[in-house]
Scaffold this motif. Sequence first.
Motif, PDB file in Angstrom:
ATOM      1  N   TYR A 123     -41.297 -17.223  52.414  1.00 45.36           N
ATOM      2  CA  TYR A 123     -41.072 -16.002  52.382  1.00 45.36           C
ATOM      3  C   TYR A 123     -39.601 -16.322  51.469  1.00 45.36           C
ATOM      4  O   TYR A 123     -38.409 -16.558  52.093  1.00 45.36           O
ATOM      5  N   PRO A 124     -39.636 -16.793  50.165  1.00 43.53           N
ATOM      6  CA  PRO A 124     -38.700 -17.186  49.446  1.00 43.53           C
ATOM      7  C   PRO A 124     -37.519 -16.098  49.189  1.00 43.53           C
ATOM      8  O   PRO A 124     -36.418 -16.315  48.846  1.00 43.53           O
ATOM      9  N   GLU A 125     -37.944 -14.873  49.381  1.00 43.80           N
ATOM     10  CA  GLU A 125     -36.899 -13.583  49.323  1.00 43.80           C
ATOM     11  C   GLU A 125     -36.071 -13.765  50.432  1.00 43.80           C
ATOM     12  O   GLU A 125     -34.943 -12.974  50.334  1.00 43.80           O
ATOM     13  N   TRP A 126     -36.572 -14.306  51.386  1.00 38.10           N
ATOM     14  CA  TRP A 126     -35.344 -14.447  52.648  1.00 38.10           C
ATOM     15  C   TRP A 126     -33.994 -14.690  52.218  1.00 38.10           C
ATOM     16  O   TRP A 126     -33.014 -14.108  52.957  1.00 38.10           O
ATOM     17  N   SER A 127     -33.962 -15.741  51.924  1.00 40.39           N
ATOM     18  CA  SER A 127     -32.434 -16.291  51.354  1.00 40.39           C
ATOM     19  C   SER A 127     -31.653 -15.364  50.482  1.00 40.39           C
ATOM     20  O   SER A 127     -30.521 -15.298  50.791  1.00 40.39           O
ATOM     21  N   ALA A 128     -32.491 -14.940  49.747  1.00 46.24           N
ATOM     22  CA  ALA A 128     -31.716 -13.863  48.602  1.00 46.24           C
ATOM     23  C   ALA A 128     -31.291 -12.558  49.402  1.00 46.24           C
ATOM     24  O   ALA A 128     -30.192 -12.229  49.058  1.00 46.24           O
ATOM     25  N   LEU A 129     -31.924 -12.110  50.409  1.00 48.63           N
ATOM     26  CA  LEU A 129     -31.873 -10.926  50.934  1.00 48.63           C
ATOM     27  C   LEU A 129     -30.528 -11.386  52.280  1.00 48.63           C
ATOM     28  O   LEU A 129     -29.724 -10.303  52.326  1.00 48.63           O
TER      29      LEU A 129
END
Length: 455
Positions: free
Chosen positions: A427-433
């Motif tokens: 889930y690479p978007e986890w860090s951005a969110l």
Amino acid sequence: MEEQKTPTLEELQGLIEMTNTLNMEIFYWWCIALMIMIHAGFLSYEIGASRLKNALAAGVKNILAFGFIVPTFFLFGWAIYNAFPDGIVPRMDALMGAMPWSQSMGPNIKDNATGIFWAAFALFAATTGSILSGAIIERARMSAFIVMTILLGSVLWLFAAAWGWHPEGWLTVKWGYHDVGAAGVVHMVAGFFALAVVINLGARIGRFNPDGSANAIVGHSMPMSVVGLMMIIVGFFGFLGGCIIYSSGAQWINIYGAPTTLSAFAFNTLMGFAGGLIGAYLTTREPYWMMSGGLVGIISVAPGLDLYHPGLAYLIGMGVAAMAPLVNNLLLKFRLDDAVGAFAVHGFGGFAGLVVSGVFLSGYPNVNGMAEISFFGQLGGALVMAALGFIPGFLISYALKKAGVLRVPAHAEERGLDLTEVPAQAYPEWSALYGEPLKPAVSVAATLVVETKTA
């Protein structure tokens, strides 16, 4: 107009026989397709049972298990099953007839059976690797898992199958061992192998406190785990279909040659599943264990699917599944970290199912001069299956541990296996969110039985 020729009786008989042969081939073809659903289910529930940082690593192990077991099963696994029904001394003609260069081990217009049965057995073999995979998520090296799963899936369980699932296997012929649904030869062997590996592998960082109390480590997606378990149940109908023999122009027979019906398998599979759901629900009230209990229910009635009354199957499934979470809690008291309860589901479920079948099926006659079913035959067979899984599993994992290749280093475990073993992020978007995911003080995914103390 050209006059149509009336077929002779011999030609009609040939057409009927070929139709029956093709029907047999089609039946197992679709069983194989359903069995692949088992591995989709294992993939889903082990990913869900892992924390975010380990989700992909859990899935990749399952994919690699499939990729390595199928070719090794082709190279030597199928030969082991065919050659060793008498024990450890091979039948050389059967051994050579199942080697990769044999005429039967490839496209052969005169052989509609070998490839389709080989494929079904290959999927049974891959199931053993997936059972092991779940128990050791979040800390085992990928390379060590591949070595262990090849030995488990393409060697060990095939000795079990040769001894107790072959129509001439010594456990069946001499002891009357009865295990039509592979509770012992597949599930017990894999479950006890997994237990042995867990002993040598050790618990995940943070799983246990210095005083021995256990911390719950919850996977990042219980819904994914529950759906994965239901997919395994769907695939089980293909698995059990592969445990029954299609006889052209005659009644179905079980793996030992005795007559049976798909109706018997349908009654008792569904009743065992339903009983298992309720049994585990009564002792845990947890969705994960409820669905795992359904799987336990099917495994526990698998030895006698062809013989049980459906009401009895329901009660057996309920009783064994009610105990499975308690068995998992017992492992926690010994500081054993089986991340998804694989031993409780497959090892204990299979063992209990065989012992119970010895109580209720004792005295039932077998065919072809085999010994009748007995309590001591079922108990003895269960002990053989346990030893065949546990002893090699312990020795192999101990050797890998001493070589320093069984477990990832502590810093890699803390960082997460997705980045250190795959490497990728689920889930690479986890860090951005949300920023970097928090590091929980503990970690274990799908035991999902919240315990604060070991009594």
